[in-house]
Design a protein around this motif. Structure first.
Motif, short mmCIF file in Angstrom:
data_model
loop_
_atom_site.label_atom_id
_atom_site.label_comp_id
_atom_site.label_asym_id
_atom_site.label_seq_id
_atom_site.Cartn_x
_atom_site.Cartn_y
_atom_site.Cartn_z
N ALA A 265 8.46 -3.08 -7.87
CA ALA A 265 8.83 -2.96 -6.47
C ALA A 265 7.83 -2.10 -5.70
CB ALA A 265 10.24 -2.38 -6.34
N ILE A 266 7.45 -0.97 -6.28
CA ILE A 266 6.48 -0.08 -5.62
C ILE A 266 5.17 -0.82 -5.39
CG2 ILE A 266 5.07 1.99 -5.95
CD1 ILE A 266 7.52 3.26 -7.33
N ASP A 267 4.71 -1.53 -6.41
CA ASP A 267 3.46 -2.28 -6.31
C ASP A 267 3.56 -3.37 -5.25
OD1 ASP A 267 0.75 -3.05 -7.37
OD2 ASP A 267 1.84 -4.90 -7.85
N PHE A 268 4.70 -4.06 -5.20
CA PHE A 268 4.88 -5.15 -4.24
C PHE A 268 4.87 -4.62 -2.81
CE2 PHE A 268 6.77 -8.39 -1.70
CZ PHE A 268 6.52 -9.60 -2.35
N VAL A 269 5.58 -3.51 -2.58
CA VAL A 269 5.62 -2.95 -1.22
C VAL A 269 4.22 -2.49 -0.81
CG1 VAL A 269 6.63 -1.20 0.28
CG2 VAL A 269 8.05 -2.31 -1.44
N LYS A 270 3.47 -1.89 -1.74
CA LYS A 270 2.09 -1.50 -1.43
C LYS A 270 1.25 -2.72 -1.04
CE LYS A 270 1.35 2.65 -4.27
NZ LYS A 270 0.57 3.17 -5.42
N LYS A 271 1.37 -3.80 -1.81
CA LYS A 271 0.63 -5.01 -1.48
C LYS A 271 1.00 -5.52 -0.09
CE LYS A 271 0.00 -6.78 -6.21
NZ LYS A 271 0.45 -7.81 -7.18
N SER A 272 2.26 -5.36 0.26
CA SER A 272 2.70 -5.81 1.58
C SER A 272 2.09 -4.95 2.69
CB SER A 272 4.23 -5.77 1.66
OG SER A 272 4.80 -6.66 0.72
N GLY A 273 1.83 -3.69 2.38
CA GLY A 273 1.12 -2.84 3.33
C GLY A 273 -0.30 -3.31 3.54
N THR A 274 -0.97 -3.66 2.45
CA THR A 274 -2.33 -4.20 2.55
C THR A 274 -2.33 -5.51 3.32
OG1 THR A 274 -2.87 -3.21 0.40
CG2 THR A 274 -4.34 -4.93 1.22
N ALA A 275 -1.35 -6.37 3.01
CA ALA A 275 -1.25 -7.66 3.71
C ALA A 275 -0.99 -7.45 5.20
CB ALA A 275 -0.14 -8.50 3.08
N SER A 276 -0.15 -6.49 5.52
CA SER A 276 0.14 -6.21 6.93
C SER A 276 -1.13 -5.85 7.68
CB SER A 276 1.16 -5.07 7.04
OG SER A 276 2.42 -5.44 6.52
N ALA A 277 -1.94 -4.98 7.06
CA ALA A 277 -3.19 -4.58 7.70
C ALA A 277 -4.12 -5.78 7.87
CB ALA A 277 -3.87 -3.49 6.88
N ARG A 278 -4.22 -6.64 6.86
CA ARG A 278 -5.08 -7.82 6.96
C ARG A 278 -4.61 -8.77 8.07
NH1 ARG A 278 -8.82 -8.39 3.09
NH2 ARG A 278 -8.55 -7.38 1.06
N LEU A 279 -3.31 -8.75 8.35
CA LEU A 279 -2.75 -9.60 9.39
C LEU A 279 -2.81 -8.96 10.77
CD1 LEU A 279 0.35 -10.91 7.40
CD2 LEU A 279 -1.54 -12.34 8.26
N GLY A 280 -3.34 -7.74 10.82
CA GLY A 280 -3.45 -7.04 12.10
C GLY A 280 -2.17 -6.41 12.57
N LEU A 281 -1.24 -6.17 11.65
CA LEU A 281 0.05 -5.57 11.99
C LEU A 281 0.00 -4.06 11.80
CD1 LEU A 281 2.32 -8.13 10.09
CD2 LEU A 281 1.64 -8.20 12.50
N ASN A 282 0.75 -3.32 12.60
CA ASN A 282 0.80 -1.86 12.42
C ASN A 282 2.19 -1.33 12.12
OD1 ASN A 282 2.00 -2.04 14.95
ND2 ASN A 282 0.18 -1.36 16.05
N THR A 283 3.15 -2.24 11.90
CA THR A 283 4.50 -1.84 11.51
C THR A 283 5.01 -2.74 10.40
OG1 THR A 283 5.41 -3.19 13.31
CG2 THR A 283 5.15 -0.82 13.73
N HIS A 284 5.92 -2.21 9.59
CA HIS A 284 6.45 -2.94 8.45
C HIS A 284 7.92 -2.58 8.26
CE1 HIS A 284 6.38 -4.98 4.56
NE2 HIS A 284 7.10 -3.98 4.10
N ALA A 285 8.77 -3.56 8.01
CA ALA A 285 10.22 -3.36 7.90
C ALA A 285 10.66 -3.33 6.44
CB ALA A 285 10.95 -4.49 8.63
#
Length: 356
Positions: free
Chosen positions: A122-142
């Motif tokens: 779970a920790i690894d997945f959420v971290k990957k989602s942070g990286t993905a968010s940045a690649r998508l140009g997003l600055n917030t994550h739910a």
């Protein structure tokens, strides 16, 4: 009068896809859901990362090309991605053993029955989602915080001294590496304050914030429906925490206590509970007050409908959601109604008015 510089028009309407995604068209593909949302009048979508038909987080974390193509696909329907969501994976960052069996269903088969491995995944997945968010140009994550202490929220026997401090320290220890990673990506973690999570009200959020050293990325997803069910003042919450509110779920609810049940609901089904979620406009939430406060504080947010109703169909709820949000979005004022009385400062003129 004055203070207009901070005003900000909320973005929207947008929709959280989690409650609508399914195995049949158009709900089983990103293109299908984009067309569906766009046709209903939505301008943004919040994507649940556990729906692999909508996004592949492993690819998104590794490939800018994949993210550019995914974003372009969404944009082609006149939509923007508001946030990615890891509510389910965030929940698995911290699971008390009392809930192991029920929460195992949110995890891949490879880590079920193995709480340590599940937490690491779970920790690894959420971290990957942070990286993905940045690649998508997003600055917030739910996301959700997960819960180590929820089974002691209304305790009998009483909680032993030190339990809560230890619990928040342990929760922070699991989240700090994630928060630090999100900080490196320039993305805020927005915790949905929610019963069942250790972060379920303002006080519990403050305890977590303190345990993380007031981490700049430990922010809030504001959803008034959960405050109605807790009988918490959701308008005052905005006054207190507006500087930390970075995401917004537009979701309605009602609370109708009886002589037989109140907040806890007596183990009844959703439609029979005193507190229950409703489609937008069918509950008790003062959305005019909420949109006014969020606009007054100048919060740069997407207004994202989260639909959960035990009475109305999802089709009707989705159709009604976009115009409801659109009606409540306030175009922020750019000038005061009495600007005619303003102008450049003339000190001699002011002195004459004051008689000094």
């Amino acid at each position: 009068m004055g203070g207009l510089a901070g005003n900000e028009t909320l973005k929207g309407p947008a929709v959280f896809l989690a409650q609508f995604a399914g195995t049949e068209a158009p709900f089983n593909s990103l293109e299908g859901m984009c067309k569906w949302a766009s046709d209903l009048g939505y301008k943004g979508i919040q994507i649940p990362t556990w729906e692999c038909n909508l996004i592949d987080i492993d690819k998104a974390a590794e490939s800018q090309v994949y993210c550019d193509e995914l974003k372009g696909k969404v944009n082609s329907y006149g939509l923007e991605i508001t946030e990615l969501s890891t509510h389910l994976q965030g929940q698995l960052v911290a699971v008390n053993p009392a809930y192991d069996t029920m929460f195992d269903g949110f995890a891949p088969e490879a880590v079920r029955g193995n709480p340590k491995a599940r937490t690491e995944w779970a920790i690894d997945f959420v971290k990957k989602s942070g990286t993905a968010s940045a690649r998508l140009g997003l600055n917030t994550h739910a996301t959700f915080s997960g819960a180590l202490m929820w089974h002691t929220v209304y305790p009998w026997p009483q909680r032993p001294n030190g339990l809560v401090d230890m619990g928040f320290a342990a929760l922070a220890k699991r989240w700090l590496p994630i928060l630090n990673h999100f900080d490196e990506q320039g993305v805020d973690v927005c915790y949905e304050i929610h019963p069942g999570e250790d972060l379920h009200d303002g006080i519990s959020y403050e305890r977590f914030l303190e345990a993380t050293g007031n981490h700049a990325r430990a922010n809030l997803l504001y959803d008034p429906s959960h405050f109605v069910l807790q009988q918490l003042d959701y308008l005052a919450f905005i006054d207190i925490y507006h500087e930390r509110i970075r995401a917004f779920h537009v979701k309605d609810a009602e609370f109708n206590p009886t002589g037989k049940q109140g907040v806890y609901g007596g183990y009844t089904d959703w439609k029979d509970r005193a507190g229950r979620f409703r489609s937008l406009g069918d509950g008790q939430v003062d959305f005019s007050g909420i949109f006014s406060k969020l606009t007054t504080y100048g919060l740069d947010l997407w207004a994202v409908m989260e639909w959960e109703c035990c009475i109305k169909s999802s089709e009707q709820g989705a159709k009604e959601g976009a115009p409801f949000i659109k009606k409540h979005i306030i175009e922020a004022a750019t000038r005061s109604f009495d600007d005619f009385a303003g102008g450049a400062i003339d000190e001699d003129y002011l002195k004459r008015i004051l008689g000094i």
